[in-house]
Design a protein around this motif. Sequence first.
Motif, PDB file in Angstrom:
ATOM      1  N   THR A 188       1.307 -13.357  -3.366  1.00  0.00           N
ATOM      2  CA  THR A 188       0.460 -12.280  -3.879  1.00  0.00           C
ATOM      3  C   THR A 188       1.192 -11.241  -4.724  1.00  0.00           C
ATOM      4  OG1 THR A 188       0.809 -11.046  -1.845  1.00  0.00           O
ATOM      5  CG2 THR A 188      -1.128 -12.478  -1.939  1.00  0.00           C
ATOM      6  N   PHE A 189       2.476 -11.384  -4.924  1.00  0.00           N
ATOM      7  CA  PHE A 189       3.219 -10.362  -5.661  1.00  0.00           C
ATOM      8  C   PHE A 189       2.961 -10.441  -7.165  1.00  0.00           C
ATOM      9  CE2 PHE A 189       6.171 -13.765  -4.196  1.00  0.00           C
ATOM     10  CZ  PHE A 189       6.163 -14.525  -5.353  1.00  0.00           C
ATOM     11  N   PRO A 190       3.191  -9.318  -7.886  1.00  0.00           N
ATOM     12  CA  PRO A 190       3.017  -9.300  -9.336  1.00  0.00           C
ATOM     13  C   PRO A 190       4.108 -10.122 -10.037  1.00  0.00           C
ATOM     14  CG  PRO A 190       2.994  -7.074  -8.422  1.00  0.00           C
ATOM     15  CD  PRO A 190       3.450  -7.994  -7.339  1.00  0.00           C
ATOM     16  N   ASP A 243       0.808  -1.221   0.000  1.00  0.00           N
ATOM     17  CA  ASP A 243       0.000   0.000   0.000  1.00  0.00           C
ATOM     18  C   ASP A 243       0.842   1.274   0.000  1.00  0.00           C
ATOM     19  OD1 ASP A 243      -2.368  -1.471  -0.021  1.00  0.00           O
ATOM     20  OD2 ASP A 243      -2.342  -1.694   2.158  1.00  0.00           O
ATOM     21  N   GLN A 244       2.160   1.127  -0.043  1.00  0.00           N
ATOM     22  CA  GLN A 244       3.038   2.298  -0.106  1.00  0.00           C
ATOM     23  C   GLN A 244       2.899   2.947  -1.480  1.00  0.00           C
ATOM     24  OE1 GLN A 244       5.086   3.647   2.285  1.00  0.00           O
ATOM     25  NE2 GLN A 244       4.123   2.177   3.672  1.00  0.00           N
ATOM     26  N   PRO A 245       2.720   4.260  -1.517  1.00  0.00           N
ATOM     27  CA  PRO A 245       2.602   4.915  -2.832  1.00  0.00           C
ATOM     28  C   PRO A 245       3.929   4.854  -3.588  1.00  0.00           C
ATOM     29  CG  PRO A 245       2.668   6.543  -1.053  1.00  0.00           C
ATOM     30  CD  PRO A 245       2.622   5.192  -0.401  1.00  0.00           C
ATOM     31  N   ASN A 246       3.819   4.680  -4.880  1.00  0.00           N
ATOM     32  CA  ASN A 246       4.994   4.677  -5.776  1.00  0.00           C
ATOM     33  C   ASN A 246       6.019   3.600  -5.457  1.00  0.00           C
ATOM     34  OD1 ASN A 246       4.096   6.825  -7.427  1.00  0.00           O
ATOM     35  ND2 ASN A 246       4.635   8.226  -5.770  1.00  0.00           N
ATOM     36  N   LEU A 247       5.567   2.455  -4.943  1.00  0.00           N
ATOM     37  CA  LEU A 247       6.437   1.300  -4.713  1.00  0.00           C
ATOM     38  C   LEU A 247       5.834   0.123  -5.464  1.00  0.00           C
ATOM     39  CD1 LEU A 247       8.796  -0.198  -3.376  1.00  0.00           C
ATOM     40  CD2 LEU A 247       7.360  -0.484  -1.342  1.00  0.00           C
ATOM     41  N   GLU A 248       6.616  -0.448  -6.370  1.00  0.00           N
ATOM     42  CA  GLU A 248       6.135  -1.548  -7.212  1.00  0.00           C
ATOM     43  C   GLU A 248       7.048  -2.760  -7.076  1.00  0.00           C
ATOM     44  OE1 GLU A 248       3.378  -1.440  -8.981  1.00  0.00           O
ATOM     45  OE2 GLU A 248       2.950   0.699  -8.767  1.00  0.00           O
ATOM     46  N   PHE A 249       6.494  -3.932  -7.317  1.00  0.00           N
ATOM     47  CA  PHE A 249       7.236  -5.185  -7.323  1.00  0.00           C
ATOM     48  C   PHE A 249       7.095  -5.829  -8.692  1.00  0.00           C
ATOM     49  CE2 PHE A 249       7.539  -4.589  -2.949  1.00  0.00           C
ATOM     50  CZ  PHE A 249       8.160  -5.650  -2.302  1.00  0.00           C
TER      51      PHE A 249
END
Length: 190
Positions: free
Chosen positions: A137-139, A109-115
């Motif tokens: 659950t990760f992309p 839910d951190q903004p601007n953090l992607e996996f």
Amino acid sequence: MDWKKEIKSWGLILAFFAFLYFTGLLPVIQGAIQSVLLSTGLIKPKLERVDLTNQNFDYRGRFVDLRGNEINLQDYRGKTVFINLWASWCGPCRAEMPHISELYKSVKDQPNLEFLMVGLDREFEKSKGFMEGKTWTFPVVHASFGLNSSLQSESIPTTLVVNKEGKIVFYQEGMSNFNTKEFREFLIAQ
């Protein structure tokens, strides 16, 4: 020494490992053992903050997600990106995935953090088949179009973090338990 017993013992051991190898269970068992080692805390990520300010991340590249949609690396500009390179046959990759999933759950839910968990199996279907039925659950994406120069690695698993400015701020070849307070804080601070 009774040579017959010795040969019989070694034959049983070899037969056991041959069974594991040919049934495809060897990486599963290897991964489970390594995951237990990671859970104990015996293996932790090294947070050596090497000065990589001269190394910009190459955003050229495309992937395919598990639904068949094309993902463009350009869409991740201006965001912090946690990238992990893995393959279905890689025991250490399997071992660290549950820990990466827990890390993802804690920071998603951190903004601007992607996996991006990038599957490197030669065939898309192998990566997809491996992920089916998993509760992680990760992309997940597949490197169907190859890897750019920033993602080339000598071994897997390989993990890197790219900050919002497009600089590689963390790079590690080999498995780790990234689900630690120290690594979470490092990731969020980027």
